[in-house]
Design a protein around this motif. Structure first.
Motif, short mmCIF file in Angstrom:
data_model
loop_
_atom_site.label_atom_id
_atom_site.label_comp_id
_atom_site.label_asym_id
_atom_site.label_seq_id
_atom_site.Cartn_x
_atom_site.Cartn_y
_atom_site.Cartn_z
N ASP A 97 0.83 -1.21 0.00
CA ASP A 97 0.00 0.00 0.00
C ASP A 97 0.86 1.26 0.00
OD1 ASP A 97 -2.47 -1.28 -0.11
OD2 ASP A 97 -2.68 -1.34 2.08
N GLU A 98 1.95 1.25 0.76
CA GLU A 98 2.83 2.42 0.82
C GLU A 98 3.51 2.66 -0.53
OE1 GLU A 98 4.18 2.45 5.49
OE2 GLU A 98 5.09 0.98 4.15
N VAL A 99 3.93 1.58 -1.19
CA VAL A 99 4.55 1.72 -2.51
C VAL A 99 3.54 2.28 -3.51
CG1 VAL A 99 5.54 0.46 -4.47
CG2 VAL A 99 6.32 -0.04 -2.13
N LEU A 100 2.34 1.74 -3.48
CA LEU A 100 1.31 2.20 -4.42
C LEU A 100 0.91 3.66 -4.18
CD1 LEU A 100 -0.86 -1.03 -4.57
CD2 LEU A 100 0.75 -0.19 -6.30
N ALA A 101 1.15 4.15 -2.97
CA ALA A 101 0.79 5.53 -2.64
C ALA A 101 1.89 6.54 -2.99
CB ALA A 101 0.46 5.64 -1.16
N VAL A 102 3.06 6.08 -3.42
CA VAL A 102 4.14 7.01 -3.80
C VAL A 102 3.65 7.84 -4.98
CG1 VAL A 102 6.48 7.18 -4.77
CG2 VAL A 102 5.99 5.51 -2.97
#
Length: 142
Positions: A97-102
């Motif tokens: 989720d954190e990667v996709l939010a970059v």
């Protein structure tokens, strides 16, 4: 924005243009080698066609939803290697989720638009986009 990527961005923005290029070169020297388990499996890696140099990436999403990014780029392409290293280091330890939010425009936030060509910045954007795509695909398959 994840802390590691924000720190990298802030480090670039605190420098002059020529110092930013030097920092990018330093990042290029820090791109990790592939783990042994992948060295003989180029078939697993996706080519990033938008990059001028032959760049390949592979993403793992482990059982705890943590992303691991692996990238190969030729030593003769320090700008590309630098961008790859920034992403490998900046995404390390993040969840899917954190990667996709970059933010997709992260490469443009480094203050390198005057120092490197738009084509090279597009290449870094493509690296990030392909990494996100692989994360999405691997999560669906899990």
């Amino acid at each position: 924005m994840p802390d590691a990527l924000a720190e990298i961005r802030d480090e670039f923005l605190a420098l002059t243009q020529s110092e930013r290029l030097q920092l990018l070169l330093e990042f290029s020297n820090e791109l990790p080698e592939l783990p042994e388990r992948y060295q003989d499996h180029p078939d697993l890696f996706e080519r990033v066609a938008e990059c001028q140099s032959p760049v390949f990436l592979f993403v793992e999403v482990d059982d705890e939803d943590v992303v691991h990014l692996f990238v190969t780029a030729p030593k003769e392409s320090p700008t590309t290697r630098g961008f790859a290293s920034i992403l490998v280091q900046g995404l390390a330890g993040l969840t899917a989720d954190e990667v996709l939010a970059v933010p997709d425009d992260y490469p443009q936030t480094l203050g390198l638009t005057q120092a490197v060509s738009p084509l090279r910045l597009r290449g870094m954007g493509a690296l990030l986009g392909r990494a996100k795509h692989q994360v999405t695909v691997k999560r669906r398959a899990a």
